[in-house]
Design a protein around this motif. Sequence first.
Motif, PDB file in Angstrom:
ATOM      1  N   ASN A 129       1.010  -1.237  -0.065  1.00 47.77           N
ATOM      2  CA  ASN A 129      -0.078  -0.183  -0.010  1.00 47.77           C
ATOM      3  C   ASN A 129       0.888   1.249   0.074  1.00 47.77           C
ATOM      4  OD1 ASN A 129      -2.765   1.126   0.268  1.00 47.77           O
ATOM      5  ND2 ASN A 129      -2.114   2.099   2.205  1.00 47.77           N
ATOM      6  N   ALA A 130       0.481   2.061  -0.639  1.00 45.64           N
ATOM      7  CA  ALA A 130       1.038   3.599  -0.713  1.00 45.64           C
ATOM      8  C   ALA A 130       0.108   4.635  -0.389  1.00 45.64           C
ATOM      9  CB  ALA A 130       1.632   3.913  -2.042  1.00 45.64           C
ATOM     10  N   GLU A 131       0.144   5.389   0.668  1.00 48.21           N
ATOM     11  CA  GLU A 131      -0.502   6.720   1.085  1.00 48.21           C
ATOM     12  C   GLU A 131       0.178   7.891   1.376  1.00 48.21           C
ATOM     13  OE1 GLU A 131      -2.553   5.464   4.800  1.00 48.21           O
ATOM     14  OE2 GLU A 131      -3.207   7.573   5.204  1.00 48.21           O
ATOM     15  N   LEU A 132      -0.591   8.725   0.582  1.00 48.43           N
ATOM     16  CA  LEU A 132       0.176  10.235   0.773  1.00 48.43           C
ATOM     17  C   LEU A 132      -0.145  10.574   2.124  1.00 48.43           C
ATOM     18  CD1 LEU A 132      -0.567  12.095  -2.516  1.00 48.43           C
ATOM     19  CD2 LEU A 132       1.350  10.765  -1.832  1.00 48.43           C
ATOM     20  N   ILE A 133       0.651  11.267   2.964  1.00 50.89           N
ATOM     21  CA  ILE A 133       0.651  11.871   4.167  1.00 50.89           C
ATOM     22  C   ILE A 133       1.321  13.184   4.397  1.00 50.89           C
ATOM     23  CG2 ILE A 133       0.488   9.759   5.682  1.00 50.89           C
ATOM     24  CD1 ILE A 133       3.521  10.144   6.129  1.00 50.89           C
ATOM     25  N   GLU A 134       0.811  14.089   5.366  1.00 47.61           N
ATOM     26  CA  GLU A 134       1.549  15.319   5.649  1.00 47.61           C
ATOM     27  C   GLU A 134       1.272  16.258   4.384  1.00 47.61           C
ATOM     28  OE1 GLU A 134       5.560  14.685   7.027  1.00 47.61           O
ATOM     29  OE2 GLU A 134       4.849  13.090   8.450  1.00 47.61           O
ATOM     30  N   ASP A 135       0.110  16.428   3.921  1.00 45.73           N
ATOM     31  CA  ASP A 135      -0.305  17.143   2.599  1.00 45.73           C
ATOM     32  C   ASP A 135       0.776  16.905   1.432  1.00 45.73           C
ATOM     33  OD1 ASP A 135      -2.385  18.308   4.162  1.00 45.73           O
ATOM     34  OD2 ASP A 135      -1.095  19.899   4.875  1.00 45.73           O
ATOM     35  N   GLY A 136       1.131  15.757   1.191  1.00 40.14           N
ATOM     36  CA  GLY A 136       1.876  15.326   0.115  1.00 40.14           C
ATOM     37  C   GLY A 136       3.442  15.516   0.437  1.00 40.14           C
ATOM     38  N   ALA A 137       3.616  15.804   1.616  1.00 39.66           N
ATOM     39  CA  ALA A 137       5.261  16.004   1.926  1.00 39.66           C
ATOM     40  C   ALA A 137       5.905  14.677   1.803  1.00 39.66           C
ATOM     41  CB  ALA A 137       5.387  16.896   3.231  1.00 39.66           C
ATOM     42  N   SER A 138       5.084  13.557   2.178  1.00 40.41           N
ATOM     43  CA  SER A 138       5.665  12.422   2.337  1.00 40.41           C
ATOM     44  C   SER A 138       4.684  11.355   1.633  1.00 40.41           C
ATOM     45  CB  SER A 138       6.012  12.130   3.840  1.00 40.41           C
ATOM     46  OG  SER A 138       7.249  12.967   4.096  1.00 40.41           O
ATOM     47  N   VAL A 139       5.107   9.780   1.636  1.00 38.58           N
ATOM     48  CA  VAL A 139       4.468   9.029   1.507  1.00 38.58           C
ATOM     49  C   VAL A 139       4.649   7.805   2.429  1.00 38.58           C
ATOM     50  CG1 VAL A 139       6.011   7.946  -0.148  1.00 38.58           C
ATOM     51  CG2 VAL A 139       3.681   7.296  -0.457  1.00 38.58           C
TER      52      VAL A 139
ATOM     53  N   VAL B  80      11.734  24.106  -4.339  1.00 31.84           N
ATOM     54  CA  VAL B  80      11.567  24.224  -3.090  1.00 31.84           C
ATOM     55  C   VAL B  80      10.032  23.775  -2.708  1.00 31.84           C
ATOM     56  CG1 VAL B  80      11.475  25.969  -1.284  1.00 31.84           C
ATOM     57  CG2 VAL B  80      13.161  25.925  -3.166  1.00 31.84           C
ATOM     58  N   SER B  81       9.199  23.806  -3.761  1.00 31.00           N
ATOM     59  CA  SER B  81       7.797  23.679  -3.266  1.00 31.00           C
ATOM     60  C   SER B  81       7.302  22.245  -3.815  1.00 31.00           C
ATOM     61  CB  SER B  81       6.845  24.878  -3.967  1.00 31.00           C
ATOM     62  OG  SER B  81       6.938  24.595  -5.193  1.00 31.00           O
ATOM     63  N   LEU B  82       8.299  21.511  -3.512  1.00 33.08           N
ATOM     64  CA  LEU B  82       8.182  20.000  -4.271  1.00 33.08           C
ATOM     65  C   LEU B  82       7.086  19.357  -3.307  1.00 33.08           C
ATOM     66  CD1 LEU B  82       9.449  17.896  -6.300  1.00 33.08           C
ATOM     67  CD2 LEU B  82      10.723  17.037  -4.229  1.00 33.08           C
ATOM     68  N   SER B  83       6.200  18.748  -3.848  1.00 34.99           N
ATOM     69  CA  SER B  83       5.238  17.665  -2.990  1.00 34.99           C
ATOM     70  C   SER B  83       4.598  16.512  -4.069  1.00 34.99           C
ATOM     71  CB  SER B  83       4.026  18.553  -2.535  1.00 34.99           C
ATOM     72  OG  SER B  83       3.384  18.951  -3.446  1.00 34.99           O
ATOM     73  N   LEU B  84       4.206  15.524  -3.338  1.00 33.74           N
ATOM     74  CA  LEU B  84       3.663  14.558  -3.926  1.00 33.74           C
ATOM     75  C   LEU B  84       2.061  14.683  -4.134  1.00 33.74           C
ATOM     76  CD1 LEU B  84       5.217  11.866  -1.676  1.00 33.74           C
ATOM     77  CD2 LEU B  84       6.089  12.666  -4.050  1.00 33.74           C
ATOM     78  N   VAL B  85       1.454  14.387  -5.364  1.00 30.60           N
ATOM     79  CA  VAL B  85       0.255  14.761  -5.465  1.00 30.60           C
ATOM     80  C   VAL B  85      -0.589  13.507  -5.781  1.00 30.60           C
ATOM     81  CG1 VAL B  85       0.128  17.181  -6.339  1.00 30.60           C
ATOM     82  CG2 VAL B  85       0.502  15.152  -7.938  1.00 30.60           C
ATOM     83  N   ALA B  86       0.066  12.442  -5.870  1.00 31.31           N
ATOM     84  CA  ALA B  86      -0.490  10.963  -6.221  1.00 31.31           C
ATOM     85  C   ALA B  86       0.678   9.881  -5.898  1.00 31.31           C
ATOM     86  CB  ALA B  86      -1.002  10.776  -7.373  1.00 31.31           C
ATOM     87  N   ALA B  87       0.156   8.866  -5.526  1.00 28.59           N
ATOM     88  CA  ALA B  87       0.991   7.564  -5.285  1.00 28.59           C
ATOM     89  C   ALA B  87       0.114   6.376  -5.555  1.00 28.59           C
ATOM     90  CB  ALA B  87       1.467   7.607  -3.854  1.00 28.59           C
ATOM     91  N   ARG B  88       0.590   5.434  -5.987  1.00 29.48           N
ATOM     92  CA  ARG B  88       0.061   4.263  -6.521  1.00 29.48           C
ATOM     93  C   ARG B  88       0.977   3.037  -6.599  1.00 29.48           C
ATOM     94  NH1 ARG B  88       0.273   7.405 -11.269  1.00 29.48           N
ATOM     95  NH2 ARG B  88       0.938   6.214 -12.921  1.00 29.48           N
TER      96      ARG B  88
ATOM     97  N   LEU C 195       6.470   1.279  -6.734  1.00 30.11           N
ATOM     98  CA  LEU C 195       5.905   2.684  -6.273  1.00 30.11           C
ATOM     99  C   LEU C 195       5.996   3.624  -7.408  1.00 30.11           C
ATOM    100  CD1 LEU C 195       4.855   4.770  -4.148  1.00 30.11           C
ATOM    101  CD2 LEU C 195       6.961   5.228  -3.747  1.00 30.11           C
ATOM    102  N   VAL C 196       4.737   4.339  -7.726  1.00 30.91           N
ATOM    103  CA  VAL C 196       4.881   5.452  -8.891  1.00 30.91           C
ATOM    104  C   VAL C 196       4.083   6.534  -7.962  1.00 30.91           C
ATOM    105  CG1 VAL C 196       4.021   6.214 -10.914  1.00 30.91           C
ATOM    106  CG2 VAL C 196       4.388   3.662 -10.646  1.00 30.91           C
ATOM    107  N   VAL C 197       4.871   7.687  -8.174  1.00 28.42           N
ATOM    108  CA  VAL C 197       4.636   8.907  -7.312  1.00 28.42           C
ATOM    109  C   VAL C 197       4.373  10.004  -8.539  1.00 28.42           C
ATOM    110  CG1 VAL C 197       5.269   8.200  -5.117  1.00 28.42           C
ATOM    111  CG2 VAL C 197       6.976   9.425  -6.542  1.00 28.42           C
ATOM    112  N   THR C 198       3.397  11.005  -8.353  1.00 30.62           N
ATOM    113  CA  THR C 198       3.300  12.067  -9.160  1.00 30.62           C
ATOM    114  C   THR C 198       3.889  13.164  -8.353  1.00 30.62           C
ATOM    115  OG1 THR C 198       1.589  11.238 -10.461  1.00 30.62           O
ATOM    116  CG2 THR C 198       2.021  13.570 -11.217  1.00 30.62           C
ATOM    117  N   MET C 199       4.664  14.169  -9.058  1.00 29.95           N
ATOM    118  CA  MET C 199       5.191  15.012  -8.164  1.00 29.95           C
ATOM    119  C   MET C 199       4.823  16.566  -8.822  1.00 29.95           C
ATOM    120  SD  MET C 199       8.898  14.076  -6.962  1.00 29.95           S
ATOM    121  CE  MET C 199       9.450  12.414  -6.339  1.00 29.95           C
ATOM    122  N   ALA C 200       4.511  17.579  -7.709  1.00 30.39           N
ATOM    123  CA  ALA C 200       4.203  18.827  -8.203  1.00 30.39           C
ATOM    124  C   ALA C 200       5.237  19.591  -7.604  1.00 30.39           C
ATOM    125  CB  ALA C 200       2.691  19.541  -7.484  1.00 30.39           C
ATOM    126  N   PRO C 201       6.004  20.572  -8.366  1.00 31.31           N
ATOM    127  CA  PRO C 201       5.239  21.311  -9.555  1.00 31.31           C
ATOM    128  C   PRO C 201       5.447  20.815 -10.950  1.00 31.31           C
ATOM    129  CG  PRO C 201       6.787  22.833  -8.872  1.00 31.31           C
ATOM    130  CD  PRO C 201       7.083  21.455  -7.877  1.00 31.31           C
TER     131      PRO C 201
END
Length: 381
Positions: free
Chosen positions: A4-14, A57-65, A71-77
Amino acid sequence: MLENAELIEDGASVLLTFSQGEQRRFHAVWLRDNAQDAGTRSPDNGQRLISLADLPVSLSLVAARIEMGELVVTMAPESKDYRYDAAWLWQHAYDRQPPSQRGWLMKEIETWDATLSSRLPSIAISSLNDDTAKCQWLAAIRRFGIGKLTGGPLHSGALLDVVAQFGYPRETNYGRFFDVRSEIAPTNLAFTGLVLPAHTDNPYRDPVPTLQLLYCLENSAEGGDNRVVDGFRAAQQLREEDPRSFELLAGYCAHFEYLGLGDVCLRARRPMIELNPDGEIIGVRFNNRSAAPFRDIPYADMADYYVAYRRFGEILESSAMGVTFKLAPGEAFLVDNTRVLHARTGYAGEGSRWLQGCYADKDGLLSTLACLEAAASGDAT
Ligand code: FE2
């Protein structure tokens, strides 16, 4: 296996869940920095192609599957997908309790005492041409910091051929290699074969030579045995007996110095027991003959420092700690000079003793070992 993969901390981590419910967190910035795609890592040599400034600097995760076990993660921006192998993530996970005790050691290290005598790693020099035998012997050096070699040729400089089997000699002011030649000659006190207590070589040098090879060409003298001691075991014993003594030797820098005959001036300022910031023991420097006046130990701690220094020396000289052997011509031993101390008993009677020594470094040895282990595991699969 990744379950399982779950975004936490508003996308700061998985938060990843592996088999048996084991969970590990990974930061977005860590994942981006360690992305395995060809734009981030060179497919040829594995070196990183991006700079720190390339990490938003504003890097975050917007999806994880999870796809095909990866593991595949989508990163913003960037709005870009990055893939990670599950086994690689498990192997590189950092979300765990840090070591709680100072003075810990890597799992590859096994400390020892006098009982190592019956199982001292040894190899015939001719067997260094066999990759399997060489790999086992080098792994033993990594584990115990000491290994013997037997059956070598009896000519000056033969030790360099041994070093060439796993690395490179470290040339110093003593040359590429040096003679340790003592003949029983009562008219010359310089060659009377004094006892040398346990020490590491060249503590006055920074960086210190991390390997030393001593190779025997003649040894008909009575005495002159070699003794080796595991400095890591001694450091741990000191810590168990008296944690404050351990902390004094680890926490303050000693000074070491060698001035030669006016053409050499070597100085180093290092602790006798060296720790990484997380408390791992990474080195021992101990050489009473080369110790300079200590001047970076507070007045309030100096008396206790000497108590600790003296006790560490007693542990190192204890018969329960050391392994003693006599080298025959054509035999040699290799020590990790950041860990294993060596000593020499005194001489008596007739005869001669001619050893040659040289320094080398662990980076070459560990690189050779890693390549042999990788080739062996490749062969096995
Ligand atoms: Fe030495």
